[in-house]
Design a protein around this motif. Structure first.
Motif, PDB file in Angstrom:
ATOM      1  N   SER A 103      -6.810   1.404 -12.229  1.00 53.88           N
ATOM      2  CA  SER A 103      -7.296   1.997 -10.980  1.00 53.88           C
ATOM      3  C   SER A 103      -6.165   2.283  -9.998  1.00 53.88           C
ATOM      4  O   SER A 103      -6.269   3.173  -9.164  1.00 53.88           O
ATOM      5  N   THR A 104      -5.061   1.520 -10.094  1.00 55.41           N
ATOM      6  CA  THR A 104      -3.921   1.736  -9.193  1.00 55.41           C
ATOM      7  C   THR A 104      -2.630   1.729  -9.996  1.00 55.41           C
ATOM      8  O   THR A 104      -2.580   1.231 -11.128  1.00 55.41           O
ATOM      9  N   SER A 143       0.826  -1.217   0.000  1.00 56.33           N
ATOM     10  CA  SER A 143       0.000   0.000   0.000  1.00 56.33           C
ATOM     11  C   SER A 143       0.856   1.260   0.000  1.00 56.33           C
ATOM     12  O   SER A 143       0.440   2.301  -0.519  1.00 56.33           O
ATOM     13  N   ASP A 180      -3.637   5.242  -5.675  1.00 50.67           N
ATOM     14  CA  ASP A 180      -4.899   5.224  -6.394  1.00 50.67           C
ATOM     15  C   ASP A 180      -4.857   6.292  -7.488  1.00 50.67           C
ATOM     16  O   ASP A 180      -4.643   7.462  -7.218  1.00 50.67           O
TER      17      ASP A 180
END
Length: 777
Positions: free
Chosen positions: A641-642, A444, A449
Motif C-alpha cells: 500500500s505504501t 510521510s 501511497d
C-alpha cells in the motif's frame, strides 16, 4: 610545572597501576575492559564508511543494465544478459541468465568462466540455502546445477543471495530493462548522483551523534572505576611527601594505564568481532572481514583521544577533592550540587539549534557544525543534570524497609557514582526518542501511497505473449495458496499500422476478468466494450467508430511490432471505469476472447493479478515457483500500500545496525560497572552479613540502588529527548507530534537492559556476601 615533571608523575601512576599488586591489576583490568568495549565500537564506527564504500564499489562494478533504447549489434565481445532475480521469504535473490556471443564476451566480476546452459554459479550463501531443507521451495524455482561459486569480488556481502546461470535463445527477447546486449560490466556513462536532500543529511548527522555520544560517556565513566580505593592510595602518597598536584597527576597516570590497556583490549575486541563479521547479518546488510578496515586517520584519532580523555576526566573529577595525608575529604558528605551552571549546556544547545528553525529542502542546507554542536550540548546536558537530580531526589527519601534504607543511604553518600553508571543509557535513550520523533515526523515526506488495493490482489505477474492465458490461469489455479487469479492480455490499437496519430489501449480477457478493471452491465464471450469517463480515455469514442479500421500493436521507430488490422464492429457496448488492484484506471477498449482477431495476441503482453490465501505458509513462494515454470524471466511484483524512498530506508537500516551495537555496548559496560562497584563494597557487604543481615535484604538494596537512578535517568532522558525531537521537527518544518508508544518503547528498552544487567550481577553479589570477605593481607 615542567613537561618532565608531568611525564614522571604520569609514569609513576602507570607503575602503580601495574605494580600495585592484585588490587591495582584488578582495577586496571576493569577500567581496560570498560574502555576497550568503547574503543572497539569506535573502531567499528570508523570502519563502517570503508565497508559501505567497498560494498558500493563491488555493486557498481557488476552493473549490467543500461536501460537504453538503442540495441548493440552482435559482436565477438558482446553478451546477452537477462534479469532473473526473485524474492524468497522477503529476501532478494539476484539472478542473471548469461549467453555469451563471442570469445571476448565480458565476464561478470567474481566469475572466471561462463556457466553452460542448465548450470549456474551461486554465491556461497545461496549455495548453502539451496542445499538445506529451508531452501527446498526455492530449489524448485532455480533448477540449475551448481558447478561453482561466485567469488568475493562479485558480491556486495557474504550473505548475499545471487547466481549466474547459462542460457540460450535470449536474443529474441532483447528489450530495454529485462534482457539486454552489453559489452562491459560497470556503471553506465552519464549516471550522476544528485545527493541527499538537507533533511536526509540532517538525519545522518543526528544518527552519528546519537550513536557515538553514549560511547564517549561510557569511556569517561570507565576511567573513573575504583575511585574510593584510589583516593586512599593517594592519601598514602601524600603521607610520604607528595603534594596535591602530584597526587592528582599520579591518579591521572593510573587512569592513563587503564586507557592504554583498554586500547589494546579494544583493538583485540575489534579484531575478534571483525573475524565474525561474515556470520552477522542485520536487515539484509552483511560485510566481508576485509571490508572492515578503519580509516588510518580516524584510528589514530581514537588512539590519541582516548588516553587524553582519560587524563583530562581524572583531573576534572579530582578538581574539588582535597587529598590529605590522613584521608580524603570526599569520604565526608559532599557539598550540595549547584544547578545554575548545569543548565547552561542544554540552553546553549537550544541556542545553537534555534537559528535553523524552518530551514530544510525549501530554505537551504543546515549548518552541520551548529547541528552537531547543539545536539551534543543538549545530550551532554543530561550527564550534568542527572547527578543534581539524583542528589535532590534521594535527599528527600527516608522511611521504608531495611533494604530501601540501605539503598537510599548509599545513594545519599555517593549519588555521583550512581549517576555516572546511568549517564550512558540516559543519553542513548534521549537520543533514540529524538530520532524516533524525527523519523516519524518526516516519514510521510519519504513515503508515497502506491494506490495498490492489497485486499483485491497481493501480487502481479507479467507473462510473455506466447503463453496462453488459459495455461496461465490453469497452472495458477492448481498452485497451493492461490485463492484467485485474474489474467489479462494488454496492448494498444492505432489508427495507422506505423506511427499512428491516435491510439487507445486495449485489454482482452473473460467477462469475470474484465470486471476487475471496468464496470460492466452485461457480458458474454464475443462482446466488445468501450470505456467512457476514464481520465485516460479521452478520444476513445472518436477513434473507435463502427466500421473503421484499427491496428493492433502499431509500429514505432525501433520497435518489432506484430501489426494486425481489425475492423471495428457495430454494437460496441459501453463500460464504466474502475481502478484495477494496482490503482490504475484504464480507458480504451475491452475485448472478450471470441471477438479478438487471429494474430492480434502476438503483440500483447499478459498481466496477472493474484490473490493469495494468507493462512497458507509460503503461498507467495509457491506462486513465484509457478511463474518461473511458465517463464524464468517472468516479472513478479508484490503489491504494497505504501513505498519508501531507498535513501530513507538505508538511513533507517543504518540506525538499526548502529543502535544494536550501542545496546550491546550499553549492556556490557553496565555489567562491568556494576561488578566494579560490588567489588569495592566487598568488605561492607561481608560486614553486614557477619552482623546477621539477610542476603535477600542486601540483594534488594542493590536492586533499589540501580532502580532509583535508572528511573530518574529515564525520566530526564524522556524530557530532553522530547525537547530535542520537537526542535528538530521545527527545524525541518514539520508539525511537532509525539508517538507516545515509541517513547515508552525506548524507555522500556533502556529499563530492560538495566534489569538484565542487574540479574546477571546477582551471582557475583551472592558470592561476595560471605563473612570470610573480611579477611585481608
Amino acid at each position: 610545572m615542567s613537561t618532565g615533571q608531568w611525564v614522571r608523575d604520569l609514569g609513576m601512576g602507570v607503575r602503580f597501576a601495574f605494580a600495585g599488586g592484585r588490587e591495582g591489576w584488578v582495577r586496571a583490568l576493569l577500567t581496560a575492559i570498560g574502555v576497550g568495549l568503547g574503543v572497539a565500537l569506535l573502531l567499528l564506527t570508523t570502519a563502517v564508511p570503508s565497508a559501505l564504500t567497498e560494498r558500493d564499489h563491488r555493486g557498481s562494478a557488476r552493473d549490467d543494465f543500461t536501460y537504453g533504447a538503442d540495441v548493440l549489434p552482435k559482436a565477438d565481445d558482446t553478451l546477452i544478459i537477462a534479469d532473473a532475480g526473485t524474492t524468497y521469504r522477503e529476501k532478494d535473490v539476484r539472478g542473471r541468465l548469461l549467453e555469451p556471443e563471442g570469445a571476448k564476451a565480458p565476464l561478470p566480476p567474481g566469475v572466471e568462466k561462463f556457466p553452460a546452459k542448465g548450470e549456474m554459479l551461486a554465491s556461497p550463501a545461496l549455495k548453502k540455502l539451496l542445499e538445506s531443507d529451508s531452501g527446498k521451495v526455492l530449489r524448485e524455482r532455480i533448477p540449475y546445477r551448481i558447478t561453482g561459486t561466485i567469488e568475493q569480488s562479485g558480491l556486495v556481502g557474504p550473505a548475499e543471495l545471487a547466481y549466474y546461470a547459462g542460457a540460450s535463445g535470449l536474443a529474441e527477447r532483447i528489450s530495454g530493462g529485462y534482457v539486454e546486449r552489453i559489452d562491459y560490466f560497470g556503471p553506465s556513462a552519464g549516471v550522476q548522483d544528485d545527493g541527499m536532500d538537507p533533511i536526509l543529511i540532517l538525519l545522518v548527522m543526528i544518527v552519528f551523534v546519537v550513536l557515538l555520544l553514549p560511547v564517549g560517556v561510557f569511556i569517561a565513566a570507565a576511567v573513573r572505576f575504583g575511585g574510593e580505593r584510589r583516593d586512599r592510595r593517594l592519601a598514602a602518597l601524600r603521607l610520604v611527601g607528595a603534594d596535591g598536584g602530584m597526587a592528582r597527576r599520579v591518579a591521572a597516570g593510573e587512569a592513563l594505564a587503564g586507557a592504554l590497556l583498554g586500547l589494546v583490549l579494544g583493538t583485540g575486541f575489534f579484531l575478534a568481532g571483525r573475524q565474525l563479521a561474515t556470520l552477522m547479518q542485520v536487515r539484509d546488510i552483511s560485510v566481508f572481514t576485509s571490508d572492515l578496515n578503519p580509516s588510518l586517520g580516524l584510528a589514530l584519532l581514537v588512539a590519541v583521544a582516548v588516553p587524553a580523555a582519560a587524563v583530562l576526566v581524572t583531573l576534572f573529577a579530582l578538581r574539588g577533592v582535597v587529598i590529605e595525608p590522613l584521608g580524603v575529604v570526599r569520604a565526608a558528605k559532599p557539598p550540595r550540587r549547584r544547578l545554575w551552571w548545569r543548565l547552561l549546556l542544554p540552553l546553549g544547545g537550544l541556542a545553537l539549534l534555534y537559528p535553523m528553525v524552518g530551514q530544510g529542502n525549501d530554505n537551504g542546507n543546515f549548518n552541520e557544525w551548529m547541528v552537531i554542536g547543539g545536539t551534543v550540548l543538549l545530550l551532554v546536558g543530561i550527564t550534568t543534570l542527572l547527578p543534581w537530580l539524583v542528589e535532590a531526589v534521594v535527599a528527600r527519601l527516608n522511611s521504608g524497609s531495611v533494604s530501601w534504607q540501605l539503598a537510599v543511604r548509599r545513594l545519599q553518600l555517593s549519588s555521583g557514582t550512581a549517576a555516572r553508571m546511568v549517564n550512558g543509557i540516559a543519553v542513548a535513550v534521549a537520543g533514540a526518542i529524538a530520532l524516533q520523533m524525527l523519523f516519524a515526523g518526516v516519514e510521510s515526506g519519504y513515503t508515497e501511497d502506491t494506490g495498490n488495493d492489497v485486499n483485491r490482489a497481493q501480487m502481479t505477474f507479467s507473462v510473455r505473449d506466447d503463453i496462453k492465458l488459459s495455461e496461465v490461469t490453469g497452472q495458477l489455479a492448481r498452485t497451493e495458496g492461490v485463492r484467485h487469479a485474474s489474467a489479462l492480455s494488454e496492448g494498444s490499437l492505432g489508427d495507422k499500422a506505423k506511427e499512428p496519430d491516435n491510439s487507445v489501449e486495449v485489454a482482452v480477457g473473460s467477462c469475470a476478468e474484465l470486471r476487475e478493471v471496468a464496470r460492466l452491465t452485461s457480458c458474454r464471450d464475443g462482446d466488445v466494450f468501450r470505456i467512457l469517463g476514464s481520465q485516460y480515455g479521452e478520444g476513445t469514442e472518436k477513434i473507435t467508430k463502427a466500421g473503421g479500421t484499427l491496428y493492433f500493436d502499431p509500429g514505432y521507430p525501433g520497435s518489432t511490432a506484430h501489426t494486425t488490422s481489425w475492423k471495428v464492429p457495430t454494437g460496441i457496448k459501453t463500460a464504466g471505469p474502475r481502478e484495477d488492484p494496482t490503482g490504475y484506471e484504464r480507458g480504451g477498449l475491452l475485448i472478450t476472447p471470441r471477438a479478438l482477431p487471429e494474430g492480434a495476441a502476438a503483440g500483447m503482453y499478459q498481466k496477472v493479478f493474484l490473490s493469495l490465501d494468507q493462512s497458507v505458509p509460503d503461498a507467495a513462494e509457491y506462486a513465484r515457483n509457478t511463474a518461473a515454470r511458465l517463464d524464468p524471466l517472468t516479472s513478479v511484483n508484490t503489491l504494497a500500500s505504501t513505498r519508501q524512498t531507498e535513501e530513507f530506508r538505508a538511513i533507517r537500516t543504518g540506525l538499526f545496525v548502529g543502535a544494536t551495537c550501542v545496546l550491546v555496548l550499553i549492556g556490557a559496560s553496565l555489567l562491568v560497572s556494576q561488578l566494579e562497584q560490588l567489588r569495592e563494597r566487598k568488605k561492607l557487604l561481608s560486614s553486614l552479613v557477619a552482623f546477621g543481615t539477610r542476603r535477600r535484604t542486601l540483594s534488594l538494596s542493590v536492586l533499589w540502588q540501580t532502580a532509583i537512578p535508572i528511573a530518574l535517568g529515564l525520566l530526564l532522558a524522556s524530557a530532553v529527548g522530547l525537547t530535542l525531537g520537537a526542535v528538530l521537527l521545527k527545524m525541518v518544518g514539520y508539525t511537532v507530534s509525539v508517538d507516545w508508544s515509541s517513547v515508552l518503547a525506548m524507555t522500556g528498552i533502556g529499563a530492560s537492559v538495566v534489569l538484565a544487567v542487574t540479574l546477571l550481577s546477582l551471582p557475583p553479589l551472592l558470592r561476595l556476601m560471605r563473612p570470610d570477605g573480611l579477611r585481608t593481607e
